[in-house]
Design an enzyme around this catalytic site. Structure first.
Site, PDB file in Angstrom:
ATOM      1  N   SER A 436      67.566  61.469  46.451  1.00 14.57           N
ATOM      2  CA  SER A 436      68.612  61.541  45.435  1.00 14.57           C
ATOM      3  C   SER A 436      69.176  60.151  45.103  1.00 14.57           C
ATOM      4  CB  SER A 436      69.700  62.505  45.904  1.00 14.57           C
ATOM      5  OG  SER A 436      70.496  62.923  44.827  1.00 14.57           O
ATOM      6  N   ASP A 555      66.376  68.215  43.431  1.00 16.41           N
ATOM      7  CA  ASP A 555      66.940  67.150  44.267  1.00 16.41           C
ATOM      8  C   ASP A 555      66.328  67.108  45.670  1.00 16.41           C
ATOM      9  OD1 ASP A 555      68.958  65.718  45.991  1.00 16.41           O
ATOM     10  OD2 ASP A 555      70.006  65.618  44.065  1.00 16.41           O
TER      11      ASP A 555
END
Length: 697
Positions: A436, A555
């Site tokens: 991320s 993610d």
């Protein structure tokens, strides 16, 4: 100082996926049935920092394999002085020499930090070897030459034999061998000797600067060598201008006794850390015997289909005939001026083996003679070829330093502060893994942005510009996949990193994303970096999943918010992790701060004389109370609760943990970069001595 042996050594039990034996390199060549047999003998043991596993002089009673943590190897001299002679990390094993030689332990093993390891009792270890020929063969091959001379066994336990060969001429094999030797000497600070056996041995020999007795350097006749007299042997070992030594073997007719080969290797292992063997294209009985004693094999091949199929056959033969495991065979693809038509993954599918590294093409390599002092890796240390060779040298010696940058939305801006200290203190980071926001910051740093430049970019984001650059009005989406399409974010990433691929980066990088439908961890190490970054920051519900190669990706923090295991799986022994996610105490502290501010506003409302200001305060209080649990907060808070628990477990497997957590902040506060960066610097400085100690090890 607690001696672990006095206490319970755990119990034999079913092992979960986290502690799977198949993840241990030593056992990677075993079949599923052999793994099942092994599980009967294994005990899972936890120990604390400072615990002693066994002491010097004690009797051998077990075999040990490290799962996580670090151990120091301490030796006490006859004069009573003690010194640390080595460090063991995850994947290393110890205790086997004393078991097989039936001698007392020559060193003390002590835990540097909290650790987990496997223990196999002596009687089970010996029984296990009899039941599993593959493991027995592996250990006997690795230790055979050491056990030939028991008095010297401890001196060579940390040394390695590395063979380098290729399947075709003009692949730069000897050039690679010489540059690797120089890199091991200059950057890993190891004593290195090259056994020159290739077709270019004469050329390597010309690089020797110390001529014995002012005469031309003479090759060693193995059949006549006397390994009991070091002075005589030294006459056949000379120094190359690149900083390493060379043994030049003569082309002898007839079969050389195996005992002579073992004696040569044992002699070299006693005096050098790394023995590099530059193999010829055609292997004779002598070279095959040396190859069988190697700890690691570098196989150079080209990336065309027919070359890969040939490499597949060679790897299969090495596994079947010489019982090498997949981890011991390092496939190096030698690149050409024009890139190969197949991708890295396509090449791996053809060869059915992991490609360990891509060796970049150098158009003017011929200008750097292998018999000269200024070898390519020394003269052009910042070029891609040199970076790859330097990485290989540090990996080979267990010196790789990895940095893991975790997920955490705006909290991840603290990573910039961490990088500022790493740059300022010249900490030699070899590879980065990120999820991320950690992938975002890490990718830019690997692409050449300095920490100061990253700080400038981050501080340039205001409330307005952060929204326009990262999201944008036109990026709103029908909410069936996410509130935002993610097109604006991808455009912003492209403005920063362009079309760079992973091969274009200055520092190796691994980016983590998650497959939406299978929960598989996707690890990017090839292709466009921008696409990997966009996939890794696809926050569920906020951004649309990013589609690549027919897979929907979300993610990376969902499955692996702090990807320590990604680097551990690549053989990185020294890992620094940066976890910016809040724990339970930080979440509670943040809640209390919000409540205090709301109460403060209510108190101020009671005494505020201005009518319009009272209306404004009432509206702010209403919004705080009514919309604190808005859909964005629900999604992000839920995700970060889950990530925090996963990350807290992962960080325990790193060697140094940095926790730059800001409680007085919000996950979307990208416009307040300064406070995040500041705490990143502060928390890294607190860990600086620990980091430097790790680097020195």
């Amino acid at each position: 100082m607690r001696i672990v042996g006095v206490f319970s050594f755990g119990k034999k039990e079913d092992l979960n996926k986290e502690y799977s034996l198949q993840n241990i390199p030593l056992f990677s060549a075993l079949s599923a049935l052999e793994i099942k047999i092994l599980e009967k003998y294994v005990r899972l043991v936890e120990c604390k920092k400072g615990d002693v596993i066994y002491e010097q002089g004690s009797e051998a009673d077990a075999f040990y394999i490290i799962i996580s943590g670090r151990f120091r190897v301490i030796q006490k001299s006859r004069m009573g002085d003690t010194r640390v002679i080595a460090f063991y990390h995850r994947g290393d094993y110890f205790g086997e020499i004393s078991l097989l030689t039936e001698k007392p332990h020559s060193v003390t093993i002590q835990a540097v930090n909290d650790a987990v390891f496997f223990k196999i009792d002596k009687k089970d270890f010996l029984k296990m070897l009899s039941e599993m020929p593959a493991l027995s063969f592996h250990l006997s091959r690795s230790l055979g030459m050491r056990l030939k001379q028991r008095d010297e066994a401890d001196k060579v336990a940390g040394s390695k034999i590395v063979s380098i060969f290729s399947q075709a001429p003009n692949m730069g094999k000897t050039t690679f061998a010489v540059n690797l030797a120089a890199s091991l000497f200059h950057y890993a600070h190891k004593r290195v000797v090259v056994i020159a056996l290739s077709e270019r041995s004469d050329e390597v020999a010309r690089g020797i600067s110390r001529i014995v007795e002012d005469k031309q350097f003479q090759p060693l006749e193995l059949s006549k060598a006397d390994f009991n007299h070091e002075r005589v042997m030294r006459e056949h070992i000379a120094s190359h201008r690149g900083g390493f030594d060379v043994v030049y073997l003569s082309k002898e007719k007839g079969e050389v006794q195996e005992k002579k080969i073992i004696s040569l290797l044992t002699f070299l292992l006693i005096h050098y850390d790394i023995v590099l063997v530059d193999m010829p294209l055609q292997l004779s009985a002598l070279e095959l015997k040396i190859l069988s004693q190697s700890d690691t094999i570098y196989l150079l091949a080209k990336g065309y289909i027919h070359d890969l199929e040939k490499a597949k056959s060679t790897i299969s033969e090495l596994k079947e005939s010489l019982k090498f495991s997949g981890n011991e065979i390092r496939l190096i693809i030698s690149e050409e001026e024009k890139r190969y038509p197949e991708t890295l993954r396509q090449m791996e599918r053809v060869v059915d083996h992991k490609i360990f590294a891509l060796l970049p093409f150098v158009s003017d390599m011929k200008d750097f003679r292998i018999d000269g002092e200024m070898l390519y890796v020394i003269q052009r240390e910042k070029d891609p070829y040199s970076r790859v060779v330097r990485y290989l040298s540090r990996e080979l010696t267990g010196a790789l330093l990895g940095l893991v940058l975790g997920s955490g939305a705006a909290f991840g801006l603290a990573h910039i502060g961490v990088l500022k200290v790493i740059e300022r203190e010249k900490i030699p980071v070899d590879i980065i893994a990120g999820s991320s926001i950690g992938a975002f910051v890490g990718a830019l740093w690997c692409a050449g942005y300095s920490a100061d430049e990253l700080e400038k970019i981050a501080k340039g984001l205001t409330k307005k510009s952060a929204f326009l650059n990262l999201l944008g009005i036109q990026d709103f989406s029908v909410v069936h996949q996410g509130f935002f399409k993610g097109h604006q974010m991808l455009h912003y990433i492209h403005t920063l990193i362009g079309e760079k691929t992973f091969q274009d980066l200055d520092i190796p990088l691994r980016v983590v994303a998650t497959d939406l439908f299978t929960s598989d961890e996707i690890i990017f190490d090839e292709g466009q970096v921008a696409h990997a970054m966009r996939a890794s920051i696809s926050i569920p519900g906020i951004f649309r999943p990013f589609m690549m190669h027919g897979r929907y990706m979300i993610d990376g923090g969902v499955i692996d918010p702090l990807p320590v295991k990604v680097l551990a799986g690549l053989g990185v022994r020294k890992i620094i992790s940066v976890n910016v996610l809040s724990g339970r105490s930080e979440f509670e502290e943040r809640k209390e701060l919000i409540e205090k501010r709301t109460l403060s506003m209510e108190e101020k409302l009671k005494t505020e004389p201005n009518f319009f200001r009272r209306i404004q305060l009432k509206f702010q209080i209403f919004m705080r109370r009514r919309y604190a649990a808005n859909i964005f907060n629900v999604l992000m808070q839920t995700m970060q609760f889950m990530e925090s628990k996963i990350a807290s477990t992962a960080e325990q497997e790193s060697d140094v943990e940095i926790r730059p957590v800001v409680t007085d902040a919000h996950w979307a506060e990208f416009y307040s970069a300064e406070k995040f960066i500041k705490i990143g610097e502060e928390k890294t400085m607190e860990k600086l001595e620990e980091i430097k100690t790790l680097v020195r090890e």
